[in-house]
Design an enzyme around this catalytic site. Sequence first.
Site, PDB file in Angstrom:
ATOM      1  N   GLN A 126      -4.628  -1.295   9.574  1.00 59.91           N
ATOM      2  CA  GLN A 126      -4.606  -2.640   8.992  1.00 59.91           C
ATOM      3  C   GLN A 126      -5.241  -3.658   9.943  1.00 59.91           C
ATOM      4  O   GLN A 126      -4.936  -3.677  11.137  1.00 59.91           O
ATOM      5  CB  GLN A 126      -3.149  -3.029   8.668  1.00 59.91           C
TER       6      GLN A 126
ATOM      7  N   ASP B  93     -10.848   3.208   3.768  1.00 53.86           N
ATOM      8  CA  ASP B  93     -11.180   1.782   3.700  1.00 53.86           C
ATOM      9  C   ASP B  93     -12.687   1.585   3.509  1.00 53.86           C
ATOM     10  O   ASP B  93     -13.127   0.517   3.088  1.00 53.86           O
ATOM     11  CB  ASP B  93     -10.810   1.097   5.032  1.00 53.86           C
TER      12      ASP B  93
ATOM     13  N   LYS C 212       0.837  -1.203   0.000  1.00 59.23           N
ATOM     14  CA  LYS C 212       0.000   0.000   0.000  1.00 59.23           C
ATOM     15  C   LYS C 212       0.873   1.255   0.000  1.00 59.23           C
ATOM     16  O   LYS C 212       0.626   2.199  -0.743  1.00 59.23           O
ATOM     17  CB  LYS C 212      -0.948  -0.010   1.210  1.00 59.23           C
TER      18      LYS C 212
HETATM   19  N1  GUN Z   1      -6.750  -6.558   6.085  1.00 57.92           N
HETATM   20  C1  GUN Z   1      -6.937  -7.266   4.950  1.00 57.92           C
HETATM   21  N2  GUN Z   1      -7.477  -6.481   3.999  1.00 57.92           N
HETATM   22  C2  GUN Z   1      -7.626  -5.256   4.533  1.00 57.92           C
HETATM   23  C3  GUN Z   1      -8.116  -4.017   4.034  1.00 57.92           C
HETATM   24  O1  GUN Z   1      -8.540  -3.890   2.889  1.00 57.92           O
HETATM   25  N3  GUN Z   1      -8.083  -2.979   4.903  1.00 57.92           N
HETATM   26  C4  GUN Z   1      -7.636  -3.099   6.170  1.00 57.92           C
HETATM   27  N4  GUN Z   1      -7.647  -2.018   6.951  1.00 57.92           N
HETATM   28  N5  GUN Z   1      -7.166  -4.233   6.664  1.00 57.92           N
HETATM   29  C5  GUN Z   1      -7.170  -5.305   5.850  1.00 57.92           C
END
Ligand code: GUN
Length: 283
Positions: A97, A120, A53
């Site tokens: 996350q 998100d 990311k």
């Molecule tokens: N863990 C796995 N996929 C995601 C996501 O798209 N966003 C977040 N915040 N955590 C994750």
Amino acid sequence: MTAQLIDGNQLSKQLRTEVTARAQALKVKGVTPGLAVVLVGDNPASQVYVRNKVKACEDSGLHSVLEKYEATLTEADLLARVEALNNDPSIHGILVQLPLPAHIDAQKVIEAISPAKDVDGFHIASAGALMTGMPGFWPCTPYGCMKMLDSIAYDLRGKHAVVIGRSNIVGKPMALMLLQKNATVTICHSATPDLKAMTLQADVIVAAVGKRNVLTADMVKPGAVVLDVGMNRNAEGKLCGDVDFEGVKQVASHITPVPGGVGPMTITMLLVNTLEAAERASK
Ligand code: GUN
């Protein structure tokens, strides 16, 4: 018939070029879109995800901050960090996350993020906005799926879409997005008695369960569009989706591969949401 691939890498490249251009336009106005990624603990998969990311931000000219904390971080300290990021004008998007360590209430942390920075799309305010058709942030994975349907100029009006899986981050928002585009939507899940009877009626199938071979060729109507959100490992340790790709591609008109399908689109839509957040904040 062999299905046409919907290439998530190629579509991502195209969309990221647009993100880069829009980020550049904002920079001219003195605003650099900024994303904060917060990682608590040392979950190896999460470490890879957050690295990807942050790198994607850098590649598209977005500012990013990675905050890493020990798994022992208290909930109160994490909430304080989120509050500080809410008040930081250089940060337009905040991503905590998941999963978080068990002693932290993940929902409480998500609700602490300002809805204006919820890139998100996990905040209740974002879910409510999606449900009511109001402006907000859409969760990145189903949003990416919608972009994949756009990329093949697929008109959902009057079509039957079957979503397999009912998670808050994929299945449920996916169903709402398809509904907003005038599809008739069925959500199937572990208590659905005859999944095949449902999928055989579908013009579009989204598989988002997290289990291999949930969808096989005998369950697909010829010409259906199949989107595979799954990320699993097969017996040889190879990445694979929820769909029996080799079988289903003989029946479907379009199909997304794993890897190289929905996966790259998720990060791309995170960039899009962050940019959108920065654009809204600069208006
Ligand atoms: N863990 C796995 N996929 C995601 C996501 O798209 N966003 C977040 N915040 N955590 C994750």
